[in-house]
Scaffold this motif. Structure first.
Motif, PDB file in Angstrom:
ATOM      1  N   SER A 199       0.883  -1.139   0.081  1.00  0.00           N
ATOM      2  CA  SER A 199      -0.105  -0.145  -0.077  1.00  0.00           C
ATOM      3  C   SER A 199       0.728   1.265   0.136  1.00  0.00           C
ATOM      4  O   SER A 199       0.623   2.186  -0.671  1.00  0.00           O
ATOM      5  N   LEU A 200       1.944   1.192   0.935  1.00  0.00           N
ATOM      6  CA  LEU A 200       2.746   2.418   0.916  1.00  0.00           C
ATOM      7  C   LEU A 200       3.649   2.552  -0.167  1.00  0.00           C
ATOM      8  O   LEU A 200       3.884   3.789  -0.703  1.00  0.00           O
ATOM      9  N   ALA A 201       4.007   1.624  -0.995  1.00  0.00           N
ATOM     10  CA  ALA A 201       5.108   1.496  -1.822  1.00  0.00           C
ATOM     11  C   ALA A 201       4.297   2.104  -3.102  1.00  0.00           C
ATOM     12  O   ALA A 201       4.621   3.049  -3.808  1.00  0.00           O
ATOM     13  N   PHE A 202       2.892   1.620  -3.267  1.00  0.00           N
ATOM     14  CA  PHE A 202       2.438   2.347  -4.436  1.00  0.00           C
ATOM     15  C   PHE A 202       1.670   3.809  -4.188  1.00  0.00           C
ATOM     16  O   PHE A 202       1.645   4.653  -5.027  1.00  0.00           O
ATOM     17  N   ALA A 203       1.785   3.993  -2.938  1.00  0.00           N
ATOM     18  CA  ALA A 203       1.228   5.367  -2.567  1.00  0.00           C
ATOM     19  C   ALA A 203       2.503   6.310  -2.937  1.00  0.00           C
ATOM     20  O   ALA A 203       2.220   7.489  -3.480  1.00  0.00           O
ATOM     21  N   ALA A 204       3.627   5.846  -2.429  1.00  0.00           N
ATOM     22  CA  ALA A 204       4.879   6.591  -3.043  1.00  0.00           C
ATOM     23  C   ALA A 204       5.104   6.728  -4.387  1.00  0.00           C
ATOM     24  O   ALA A 204       5.488   7.919  -4.904  1.00  0.00           O
ATOM     25  N   LEU A 205       4.866   5.611  -5.114  1.00  0.00           N
ATOM     26  CA  LEU A 205       5.142   5.661  -6.498  1.00  0.00           C
ATOM     27  C   LEU A 205       4.214   6.819  -7.221  1.00  0.00           C
ATOM     28  O   LEU A 205       4.534   7.337  -7.972  1.00  0.00           O
ATOM     29  N   ASP A 206       2.830   6.529  -6.924  1.00  0.00           N
ATOM     30  CA  ASP A 206       1.778   7.128  -7.565  1.00  0.00           C
ATOM     31  C   ASP A 206       1.927   8.378  -7.231  1.00  0.00           C
ATOM     32  O   ASP A 206       1.727   9.570  -7.866  1.00  0.00           O
TER      33      ASP A 206
END
Length: 235
Positions: free
Chosen positions: A159-166
């Motif tokens: 969840s946090l990895a995609f939050a950072a990426l997006d």
């Protein structure tokens, strides 16, 4: 002789700022989110935050030991907002999906703050409440403690990895983001099939899909994995 420790409540300012506001941690965090939105992570300074609050910059240190502690408080606020927007149904799959999407959306609502905080462990109450909620959903669903921790680890990091990426994409200038998204048409779609047969075959699909976040699809893959673990345990 050891320096006397001043209780936290005694350190905090009770007098209103120049704008008439009595400060609190939450007010400072909300001001920091505004500064991040307007100036980016490099622009979040004690001086600029003091200006946004209408207070002397040194006032910040009555509430936070420094900018690093404030950064953790910002991450905690984003986690708390995700939990505030979520409601349990009792269906583990529905609840995990909704909570994951809520975390992702909370961070994307403040992309500059997301880039700054998504990799941090805050250890603060609202983040802890999210972690407790996720582990509770997984354990009540029937996973063993070891399997629940494994799934929790994958869930929150994903969840946090995609939050950072997006969020990183949203934090770009409009011009840079548009140029990146156009690359699927301007470059990838024009690669010859002779040298890049797989890209050439899928180019129209790539152009439609790649500008969008993969998080919902990857979240479903994780939920499928948890469901398979539960089915295996039941069998």
């Amino acid at each position: 002789m050891a320096k006397k420790v001043v209780p936290e409540a005694a350190r905090r300012r009770r007098r209103p700022t120049r704008s008439g506001t009595v400060l609190s941690e939450q007010i400072i965090v909300r001001a920091a989110l505004r500064v991040l939105r307007e100036h980016g992570s490099a622009g979040l300074t004690v001086r600029r935050l003091g200006t946004a609050l209408g207070a002397d910059p040194s006032t910040l240190y009555r509430y936070f030991a420094g900018m690093d502690e404030l950064t953790r408080a910002i991450g905690d606020e984003l986690m708390g907002r995700a939990l505030d927007s979520w409601a349990a149904t009792g269906d583990w799959r529905v609840d995990l999906r909704a909570l994951g999407l809520a975390v992702h959306a909370s961070y994307l609502a403040h992309p500059q703050a997301a880039v700054l905080t998504a990799s941090r462990v805050t250890g603060r109450p609202r983040e802890i409440a999210v972690d407790e909620t996720i582990l509770g959903i997984l354990r009540r669903a029937g996973l063993s403690d070891a399997a629940a921790v494994h799934a929790y680890h994958a869930f929150i990091d994903q969840s946090l990895a995609f939050a950072a990426l997006d969020a990183g994409s949203l934090a770009l200038t409009d011009e840079a983001r548009t140029e990146d998204e156009a690359m699927w048409q301007s470059t990838y779609a024009r690669l010859p099939a002779a040298s890049h047969p797989n890209i050439a075959a899928t180019a129209p699909l790539l152009a439609r899909r790649m500008p969008h976040s993969a998080y919902p699809a990857v979240l479903e893959m994780l939920l499928e994995h948890v469901a398979a673990q539960l089915a295996g345990a039941a069998g």
